[in-house]
Design a protein around this motif. Sequence first.
Motif, PDB file in Angstrom:
ATOM      1  N   VAL A 232     -26.151 -13.684  52.483  1.00  0.00           N
ATOM      2  CA  VAL A 232     -27.343 -13.879  53.313  1.00  0.00           C
ATOM      3  C   VAL A 232     -28.213 -12.625  53.265  1.00  0.00           C
ATOM      4  N   GLN A 233     -27.605 -11.447  53.479  1.00  0.00           N
ATOM      5  CA  GLN A 233     -28.382 -10.202  53.505  1.00  0.00           C
ATOM      6  C   GLN A 233     -29.067  -9.922  52.172  1.00  0.00           C
ATOM      7  N   ARG A 234     -28.428 -10.352  51.071  1.00  0.00           N
ATOM      8  CA  ARG A 234     -28.969 -10.056  49.741  1.00  0.00           C
ATOM      9  C   ARG A 234     -29.897 -11.162  49.221  1.00  0.00           C
ATOM     10  N   ASN A 235     -30.277 -12.076  50.124  1.00  0.00           N
ATOM     11  CA  ASN A 235     -31.249 -13.130  49.781  1.00  0.00           C
ATOM     12  C   ASN A 235     -30.763 -14.042  48.651  1.00  0.00           C
ATOM     13  N   LEU A 236     -29.462 -14.319  48.658  1.00  0.00           N
ATOM     14  CA  LEU A 236     -28.886 -15.159  47.605  1.00  0.00           C
ATOM     15  C   LEU A 236     -28.665 -16.605  48.042  1.00  0.00           C
ATOM     16  N   VAL A 237     -29.029 -16.930  49.294  1.00  0.00           N
ATOM     17  CA  VAL A 237     -28.726 -18.273  49.812  1.00  0.00           C
ATOM     18  C   VAL A 237     -29.335 -19.354  48.918  1.00  0.00           C
ATOM     19  N   GLY A 238     -30.620 -19.222  48.626  1.00  0.00           N
ATOM     20  CA  GLY A 238     -31.297 -20.253  47.833  1.00  0.00           C
ATOM     21  C   GLY A 238     -30.701 -20.393  46.448  1.00  0.00           C
ATOM     22  N   GLU A 239     -30.421 -19.269  45.806  1.00  0.00           N
ATOM     23  CA  GLU A 239     -29.874 -19.329  44.441  1.00  0.00           C
ATOM     24  C   GLU A 239     -28.487 -19.952  44.418  1.00  0.00           C
TER      25      GLU A 239
ATOM     26  N   TYR B 163     -22.925 -11.972  40.850  1.00  0.00           N
ATOM     27  CA  TYR B 163     -23.567 -11.336  42.006  1.00  0.00           C
ATOM     28  C   TYR B 163     -22.700 -10.323  42.738  1.00  0.00           C
TER      29      TYR B 163
END
Length: 149
Positions: free
Chosen positions: A13-20, A105
């Motif tokens: 979540v913190q690393r903005n990986l949710v969408g990917e 990741y």
Amino acid sequence: MERTFVMIKPDGVQRNLVGEILARYEKKGYKLLAMKLMRVTEELAHQHYAEHVGKPFFPGLVEYITSGPVVALVLGGKGVVAGVRAMNGATNPANAAPGTIRGDYGIEVGRNVVHASDSVESAEREIAIYFKEEEILAYEKNVDAWLYE
Ligand code: DAT
Ligand code: MG
């Protein structure tokens, strides 16, 4: 339909990986049956990781998993338990193959981005910890005919 429990952990979540990460499961063809952004409490962490209570890494694991919001998911599909484990890759990102989520990741075992159930039985146990049955949706998608023979 076989179901599995998946979590995008606080680092994801913190690393903005949710969408990917969601896009990978979606594109594979697994069906999103439930999803929520939530905080894991100490109590939930103990229930979820009951098999690891008392191991040396357990306190660090609880600290990590409770450190920020997570995305909890239920995914459905033929062979989804093993399929998502394969997509996530080895527990330690250092050993995870390129092309897997942890391989692409992650760096260290204590920041391995995602969780997925390891068997049909643990999937049903973990789903029940995080979701009420009425939060899990059953629905048809027209694309099903293009995914399944
Ligand atoms: P998995 O998440 O692949 O199912 P697991 O159930 O064995 O792996 O362990 C749960 C989590 O605990 C894992 O995602 C990261 C952490 N963990 C496991 N083994 C560890 C170790 N040897 N050192 C540090 N953390 C570990
Ligand atoms: Mg496990």
